[in-house]
Write an enzyme that holds these catalytic residues in place. Sequence first.
Site, PDB file in Angstrom:
ATOM      1  N   ARG A 166      21.472   0.438  -3.583  1.00 10.87           N
ATOM      2  CA  ARG A 166      21.471   1.211  -4.811  1.00 10.87           C
ATOM      3  C   ARG A 166      21.008   0.456  -6.129  1.00 10.87           C
ATOM      4  O   ARG A 166      19.922   0.922  -6.912  1.00 10.87           O
ATOM      5  CB  ARG A 166      22.618   1.735  -5.323  1.00 10.87           C
ATOM      6  CG  ARG A 166      23.115   3.014  -4.156  1.00 10.87           C
ATOM      7  CD  ARG A 166      24.491   3.297  -4.413  1.00 10.87           C
ATOM      8  NE  ARG A 166      25.389   2.068  -4.414  1.00 10.87           N
ATOM      9  CZ  ARG A 166      26.769   2.175  -4.611  1.00 10.87           C
ATOM     10  NH1 ARG A 166      27.543   3.276  -4.809  1.00 10.87           N
ATOM     11  NH2 ARG A 166      27.506   1.147  -4.328  1.00 10.87           N
ATOM     12  N   HIS A 217      24.516   8.337   1.676  1.00 14.60           N
ATOM     13  CA  HIS A 217      24.689   7.792   3.030  1.00 14.60           C
ATOM     14  C   HIS A 217      23.601   8.668   4.171  1.00 14.60           C
ATOM     15  O   HIS A 217      22.932   7.940   4.916  1.00 14.60           O
ATOM     16  CB  HIS A 217      25.838   7.999   3.758  1.00 14.60           C
ATOM     17  CG  HIS A 217      26.852   6.849   3.311  1.00 14.60           C
ATOM     18  ND1 HIS A 217      27.920   7.334   2.684  1.00 14.60           N
ATOM     19  CD2 HIS A 217      26.932   5.502   3.098  1.00 14.60           C
ATOM     20  CE1 HIS A 217      28.773   6.519   2.414  1.00 14.60           C
ATOM     21  NE2 HIS A 217      28.093   5.090   2.366  1.00 14.60           N
ATOM     22  N   LYS A 255      42.181  -3.022   4.605  1.00 15.48           N
ATOM     23  CA  LYS A 255      42.177  -2.013   3.510  1.00 15.48           C
ATOM     24  C   LYS A 255      42.918  -0.777   4.088  1.00 15.48           C
ATOM     25  O   LYS A 255      43.017  -0.652   5.340  1.00 15.48           O
ATOM     26  CB  LYS A 255      40.640  -1.766   3.636  1.00 15.48           C
ATOM     27  CG  LYS A 255      39.961  -2.836   2.816  1.00 15.48           C
ATOM     28  CD  LYS A 255      38.626  -2.249   2.628  1.00 15.48           C
ATOM     29  CE  LYS A 255      37.609  -3.246   1.895  1.00 15.48           C
ATOM     30  NZ  LYS A 255      36.149  -2.718   1.657  1.00 15.48           N
ATOM     31  N   SER A 312      31.189   5.740  -2.049  1.00 15.41           N
ATOM     32  CA  SER A 312      32.427   6.617  -1.753  1.00 15.41           C
ATOM     33  C   SER A 312      33.675   5.918  -2.363  1.00 15.41           C
ATOM     34  O   SER A 312      34.724   6.578  -2.755  1.00 15.41           O
ATOM     35  CB  SER A 312      32.615   5.785  -0.030  1.00 15.41           C
ATOM     36  OG  SER A 312      31.756   6.352   0.842  1.00 15.41           O
TER      37      SER A 312
END
Length: 152
Positions: free
Chosen positions: A91, A18, A42, A129
């Site tokens: 990514r 990040h 979440k 993460s």
Amino acid sequence: MQRICLFPGSFDPITKGHVDIINRSIALFDKLVIGVGVNSGKQPMFQPEQRVEWIREIFKDDARIEVAAYEGLTVNFCKKINARFILRGVRYVSDFEYEKAIADMNRMLEPGLETVFLTSSPEFSTVSSTLVRDVIRNGGNVNMFIPEEVKW
């Protein structure tokens, strides 16, 4: 008109990947707002206030970078902060497919809102993460994946 960009994410926790995306993107914008998204569906590992605090500490010396937690639609938060751009890190090809669908939806909801994609630097392409949280839960050392300011 000021070029304001939102970099939304959970940042649970923020990783060196990040930080790399943020550092490489800041030259593109007048102001970058790092938006710590709060999703009531979440259960995060770290509280939003903690994540905001870490990010503020990491970027305390750059006045172009602000940090805020937000809930709800990202396009609504963009309107609130006058952002015309959304930054996303990619990514892998699979990331792009997912992110493009979100970018298309955001553009339909708010015409004129552009999403900018930056690919990760090769050394951070496997860092996420989610994986960092898994390592933490299992007692592993994550220091190579997270900024030194991230402490709990």
